[in-house]
Design a protein around this motif. Structure first.
Motif, PDB file in Angstrom:
ATOM      1  N   LEU A  59       7.748 -11.195  65.458  1.00 30.63           N
ATOM      2  CA  LEU A  59       9.113 -10.653  65.435  1.00 30.63           C
ATOM      3  C   LEU A  59      10.116 -11.756  65.757  1.00 30.63           C
ATOM      4  O   LEU A  59       9.902 -12.552  66.680  1.00 30.63           O
ATOM      5  CB  LEU A  59       9.253  -9.536  66.477  1.00 30.63           C
ATOM      6  N   SER A  60      11.196 -11.779  65.011  1.00 24.41           N
ATOM      7  CA  SER A  60      12.305 -12.658  65.373  1.00 24.41           C
ATOM      8  C   SER A  60      12.965 -12.110  66.629  1.00 24.41           C
ATOM      9  O   SER A  60      12.709 -10.961  67.031  1.00 24.41           O
ATOM     10  CB  SER A  60      13.325 -12.718  64.230  1.00 24.41           C
ATOM     11  N   PHE A  61      13.820 -12.924  67.242  1.00 30.55           N
ATOM     12  CA  PHE A  61      14.523 -12.435  68.437  1.00 30.55           C
ATOM     13  C   PHE A  61      15.339 -11.191  68.098  1.00 30.55           C
ATOM     14  O   PHE A  61      15.343 -10.210  68.844  1.00 30.55           O
ATOM     15  CB  PHE A  61      15.436 -13.526  69.010  1.00 30.55           C
ATOM     16  N   GLU A  62      16.016 -11.204  66.960  1.00 36.01           N
ATOM     17  CA  GLU A  62      16.818 -10.044  66.538  1.00 36.01           C
ATOM     18  C   GLU A  62      15.950  -8.813  66.383  1.00 36.01           C
ATOM     19  O   GLU A  62      16.311  -7.718  66.854  1.00 36.01           O
ATOM     20  CB  GLU A  62      17.516 -10.362  65.214  1.00 36.01           C
ATOM     21  N   GLU A  63      14.800  -8.972  65.732  1.00 33.20           N
ATOM     22  CA  GLU A  63      13.914  -7.822  65.510  1.00 33.20           C
ATOM     23  C   GLU A  63      13.382  -7.277  66.824  1.00 33.20           C
ATOM     24  O   GLU A  63      13.352  -6.063  67.047  1.00 33.20           O
ATOM     25  CB  GLU A  63      12.752  -8.233  64.600  1.00 33.20           C
ATOM     26  N   PHE A  64      12.961  -8.189  67.711  1.00 37.38           N
ATOM     27  CA  PHE A  64      12.424  -7.722  68.988  1.00 37.38           C
ATOM     28  C   PHE A  64      13.509  -7.065  69.837  1.00 37.38           C
ATOM     29  O   PHE A  64      13.287  -6.018  70.446  1.00 37.38           O
ATOM     30  CB  PHE A  64      11.787  -8.872  69.768  1.00 37.38           C
ATOM     31  N   PHE A  65      14.682  -7.672  69.871  1.00 36.95           N
ATOM     32  CA  PHE A  65      15.772  -7.125  70.691  1.00 36.95           C
ATOM     33  C   PHE A  65      16.136  -5.722  70.207  1.00 36.95           C
ATOM     34  O   PHE A  65      16.350  -4.807  71.018  1.00 36.95           O
ATOM     35  CB  PHE A  65      16.999  -8.044  70.604  1.00 36.95           C
ATOM     36  N   THR A  66      16.185  -5.534  68.902  1.00 35.24           N
ATOM     37  CA  THR A  66      16.507  -4.220  68.342  1.00 35.24           C
ATOM     38  C   THR A  66      15.405  -3.212  68.653  1.00 35.24           C
ATOM     39  O   THR A  66      15.680  -2.066  69.038  1.00 35.24           O
ATOM     40  CB  THR A  66      16.703  -4.325  66.819  1.00 35.24           C
ATOM     41  N   GLU A  67      14.148  -3.643  68.496  1.00 33.94           N
ATOM     42  CA  GLU A  67      13.026  -2.750  68.772  1.00 33.94           C
ATOM     43  C   GLU A  67      12.977  -2.376  70.256  1.00 33.94           C
ATOM     44  O   GLU A  67      12.753  -1.214  70.619  1.00 33.94           O
ATOM     45  CB  GLU A  67      11.719  -3.422  68.357  1.00 33.94           C
ATOM     46  N   ALA A  68      13.220  -3.348  71.126  1.00 35.08           N
ATOM     47  CA  ALA A  68      13.210  -3.073  72.568  1.00 35.08           C
ATOM     48  C   ALA A  68      14.313  -2.095  72.950  1.00 35.08           C
ATOM     49  O   ALA A  68      14.133  -1.240  73.819  1.00 35.08           O
ATOM     50  CB  ALA A  68      13.361  -4.379  73.343  1.00 35.08           C
ATOM     51  N   SER A  69      15.450  -2.204  72.281  1.00 35.89           N
ATOM     52  CA  SER A  69      16.571  -1.301  72.566  1.00 35.89           C
ATOM     53  C   SER A  69      16.236   0.140  72.208  1.00 35.89           C
ATOM     54  O   SER A  69      16.792   1.074  72.791  1.00 35.89           O
ATOM     55  CB  SER A  69      17.815  -1.760  71.808  1.00 35.89           C
ATOM     56  N   LYS A  70      15.334   0.320  71.244  1.00 33.72           N
ATOM     57  CA  LYS A  70      14.890   1.669  70.880  1.00 33.72           C
ATOM     58  C   LYS A  70      13.950   2.239  71.933  1.00 33.72           C
ATOM     59  O   LYS A  70      13.863   3.447  72.114  1.00 33.72           O
ATOM     60  CB  LYS A  70      14.171   1.647  69.531  1.00 33.72           C
ATOM     61  N   ARG A  71      13.246   1.346  72.604  1.00 32.57           N
ATOM     62  CA  ARG A  71      12.192   1.775  73.525  1.00 32.57           C
ATOM     63  C   ARG A  71      12.643   1.883  74.981  1.00 32.57           C
ATOM     64  O   ARG A  71      11.958   2.514  75.792  1.00 32.57           O
ATOM     65  CB  ARG A  71      10.997   0.805  73.444  1.00 32.57           C
ATOM     66  N   GLN A  72      13.761   1.253  75.327  1.00 39.11           N
ATOM     67  CA  GLN A  72      14.246   1.286  76.707  1.00 39.11           C
ATOM     68  C   GLN A  72      15.740   1.527  76.722  1.00 39.11           C
ATOM     69  O   GLN A  72      16.508   0.776  76.116  1.00 39.11           O
ATOM     70  CB  GLN A  72      13.927  -0.026  77.423  1.00 39.11           C
ATOM     71  N   GLN A  73      16.147   2.582  77.427  1.00 41.34           N
ATOM     72  CA  GLN A  73      17.576   2.915  77.507  1.00 41.34           C
ATOM     73  C   GLN A  73      18.344   1.805  78.219  1.00 41.34           C
ATOM     74  O   GLN A  73      17.871   1.249  79.217  1.00 41.34           O
ATOM     75  CB  GLN A  73      17.764   4.232  78.254  1.00 41.34           C
ATOM     76  N   TYR A  74      19.494   1.483  77.671  1.00 41.18           N
ATOM     77  CA  TYR A  74      20.383   0.450  78.227  1.00 41.18           C
ATOM     78  C   TYR A  74      19.690  -0.914  78.309  1.00 41.18           C
ATOM     79  O   TYR A  74      20.008  -1.733  79.173  1.00 41.18           O
ATOM     80  CB  TYR A  74      20.914   0.856  79.600  1.00 41.18           C
ATOM     81  N   PHE A  75      18.765  -1.146  77.392  1.00 45.02           N
ATOM     82  CA  PHE A  75      18.059  -2.434  77.374  1.00 45.02           C
ATOM     83  C   PHE A  75      19.038  -3.597  77.305  1.00 45.02           C
ATOM     84  O   PHE A  75      18.887  -4.601  78.008  1.00 45.02           O
ATOM     85  CB  PHE A  75      17.091  -2.484  76.184  1.00 45.02           C
TER      86      PHE A  75
END
Length: 354
Positions: A59-75
């Protein structure tokens, strides 16, 4: 170094324990695996110390950051604060209040954590209940609670939250008046004490009221209620035919000021602690509070601004920020007082530099 995204964790192998945990105290070792939170993994990805994969795809940083934001509130908010603290030289680990932060020069295994940090957006109301839960969690393990507020431009303001037990040295009003009892009248929204000597005693001994003239004293509603409840003041209605008991007085005062009882219970507690509370209207709070009072002519600096709040109160963070900023600008501490039908709890909120 490769980490695998699994639910809300990124798992890396034994090499990561040696290079990431043993050196920078990232993650938590579990056997031969290092488990990283999403925030830790994002920071390591940004620092190019970790490649993150899912289903054998990097995952690129953008992809991971977006995916993490889906998995953790207020990531995104928590990442902003985590990155800021790490780049200030702090070791940071997850905790029940978002992060525990070690003092500079300290790290896990060497020194205990110093701060518990709770992260929130300036746009999100903060309930008193949530704040007190975070404060209790920190207090119970002897940590300093810090509120990290992220504004709309991603700047962070840190606030230290403390329990305090304010105490003063002013003698009780019973000692001051030595058995005297005064007569007064409840007018439209305040009370006037008519007796000259008694008016002088109240004002000089406890900084009660404001002189109407050389002989008479005007009292606020909370001051009048306190003196009435203490049995020191007799309060008549405007007809002059009946004296009011405290309950009747409080009912009339609550019609005039809806927050009367909320303010009164805090006022009573402050007075009983040997403090002198006076109106804080000019500062946008219920009271300004003096810890030590000897003379009206040599009035000391008031130490606190105190605002009474109910248990269901919600902090609007821009409002709280203004209150703390104003208190600091006039060299006072901003304290919120909570009365829960049993006792008063005092919460001191002030800016802190991390």
């Amino acid at each position: 170094m490769i980490g695998i995204l699994v639910n809300d964790r990124v798992k890396a192998g034994k090499q990561a324990i040696n290079e990431l945990y043993n050196v920078g105290y990232y993650g938590r070792p579990k056997g031969d695996t290092l488990e990283l939170t999403l925030i830790e993994a994002a920071y390591l990805h940004y620092k190019k110390k970790l490649e993150i994969q899912i289903d054998d795809r990097s995952l690129s940083f953008e992809e991971f950051f977006t995916e993490a934001s889906k998995r953790q509130q207020y990531f995104d908010l928590k990442y902003i604060v985590y990155k800021d603290l790490r780049e200030r030289g702090f070791y940071v680990q997850p905790s029940v209040t978002d992060f525990r932060v070690y003092p500079r020069g300290g790290h896990p295994g060497k020194t205990p954590a110093k701060f518990f940090v709770h992260v929130i957006s300036e746009r999100i109301p903060l309930s008193l209940k949530e704040l007190r839960m975070s404060l209790e969690a920190a207090h119970n393990v002897h940590k300093t609670m810090v509120l990290a507020i992220v504004d709309e431009e991603s700047d962070i303001t840190f606030y230290e939250i403390r329990k305090v037990e304010p105490a003063g040295s002013v003698e009780s009003i019973e000692q001051a008046v030595q058995g005297k009892r005064g007569r007064s009248t409840f007018l439209e929204d305040r009370v006037v004490v008519w007796n000259s000597d008694f008016s002088s005693s109240l004002h000089a001994a406890g900084f009660y009221g404001h002189p109407l003239d050389a002989d008479r004293l005007q009292l606020s509603l909370v001051e009048s209620g306190y003196l009435l409840k203490k049995g020191i003041l007799e309060v008549a209605d405007m007809s002059g035919t009946s004296s009011l008991g405290f309950s009747e007085f409080a009912a009339k005062a609550s019609v005039i000021e809806s927050e009367f009882m909320l303010k009164y219970m805090v006022y009573e507690n402050l007075r009983d602690r040997g403090l002198v509370p006076k109106t804080g209207f000019k500062f946008g709070s219920h009271f300004r509070v003096y810890l030590d009072f000897r003379s009206v002519d040599k009035l000391p600096h008031s130490e606190y601004l105190v605002h009474s709040i109910a248990e269901e109160y919600e902090f609007m963070l821009p409002v709280m920020s203004r209150a703390v900023r104003l208190a600091n600008s006039v060299r006072k501490r901003m304290i919120y007082a909570v009365y829960d039908n049993v006792h008063c709890a005092y919460i001191d909120i002030g800016r802190i530099k991390m």
